[in-house]
Design an enzyme around this catalytic site. Structure first.
Site, PDB file in Angstrom:
ATOM      1  N   ARG A  53     -44.261 -38.689   0.258  1.00 47.13           N
ATOM      2  CA  ARG A  53     -44.525 -38.691  -1.189  1.00 47.13           C
ATOM      3  C   ARG A  53     -45.338 -39.909  -1.603  1.00 47.13           C
ATOM      4  O   ARG A  53     -46.256 -39.801  -2.413  1.00 47.13           O
ATOM      5  CB  ARG A  53     -43.218 -38.624  -1.974  1.00 47.13           C
ATOM      6  CG  ARG A  53     -42.516 -37.274  -1.842  1.00 47.13           C
ATOM      7  CD  ARG A  53     -41.181 -37.273  -2.534  1.00 47.13           C
ATOM      8  NE  ARG A  53     -40.346 -38.322  -1.947  1.00 47.13           N
ATOM      9  CZ  ARG A  53     -39.313 -38.877  -2.564  1.00 47.13           C
ATOM     10  NH1 ARG A  53     -38.971 -38.531  -3.773  1.00 47.13           N
ATOM     11  NH2 ARG A  53     -38.596 -39.803  -1.950  1.00 47.13           N
ATOM     12  N   ASN A  79     -40.028 -33.827  -3.119  1.00 47.84           N
ATOM     13  CA  ASN A  79     -39.313 -33.189  -2.023  1.00 47.84           C
ATOM     14  C   ASN A  79     -38.654 -31.928  -2.544  1.00 47.84           C
ATOM     15  O   ASN A  79     -38.184 -31.885  -3.685  1.00 47.84           O
ATOM     16  CB  ASN A  79     -38.223 -34.113  -1.472  1.00 47.84           C
ATOM     17  CG  ASN A  79     -38.776 -35.229  -0.621  1.00 47.84           C
ATOM     18  OD1 ASN A  79     -39.882 -35.164  -0.118  1.00 47.84           O
ATOM     19  ND2 ASN A  79     -37.984 -36.273  -0.445  1.00 47.84           N
TER      20      ASN A  79
END
Length: 94
Positions: free
Chosen positions: A20, A38
């Site tokens: 990320r 996620n």
């Protein structure tokens, strides 16, 4: 420049490896807005808004991933441009 939007679902070993943060960094470098997060199924989802060239570069970087990641597949979807995103952010976990 005309803005386009894409959603990318990244499949592989992509959680717990800094994916990320990697995606956020590249999106900001490319001038994209949107989010990365996620997902409960172990994938990472990214929604990005920008010009076509920047979106293609972003997808290429997602396919590369950070060190420690293994990207097996990227699913790409055309999306509507959502005006609410002014910058690229990491959304919290599920």
């Amino acid at each position: 420049m005309k803005k386009e939007a894409r959603k990318y679902v990244v499949i592989g070993r992509v959680q717990g490896v800094g994916f990320r943060f990697f995606a956020e960094n590249w999106a900001n470098r490319l001038g994209l807005s949107g989010y990365v997060k996620n997902c409960a199924d172990g994938t990472v989802e990214a929604y990005a808004v920008g010009d076509a060239a920047a979106l293609e570069e972003f997808k290429a970087r997602l396919a590369e991933g950070p060190r420690g990641a293994r990207v097996d597949q990227i699913q790409e979807y055309e999306e509507h441009v959502q005006a609410g995103y002014r910058r690229f952010v990491i959304e919290s976990d599920w």
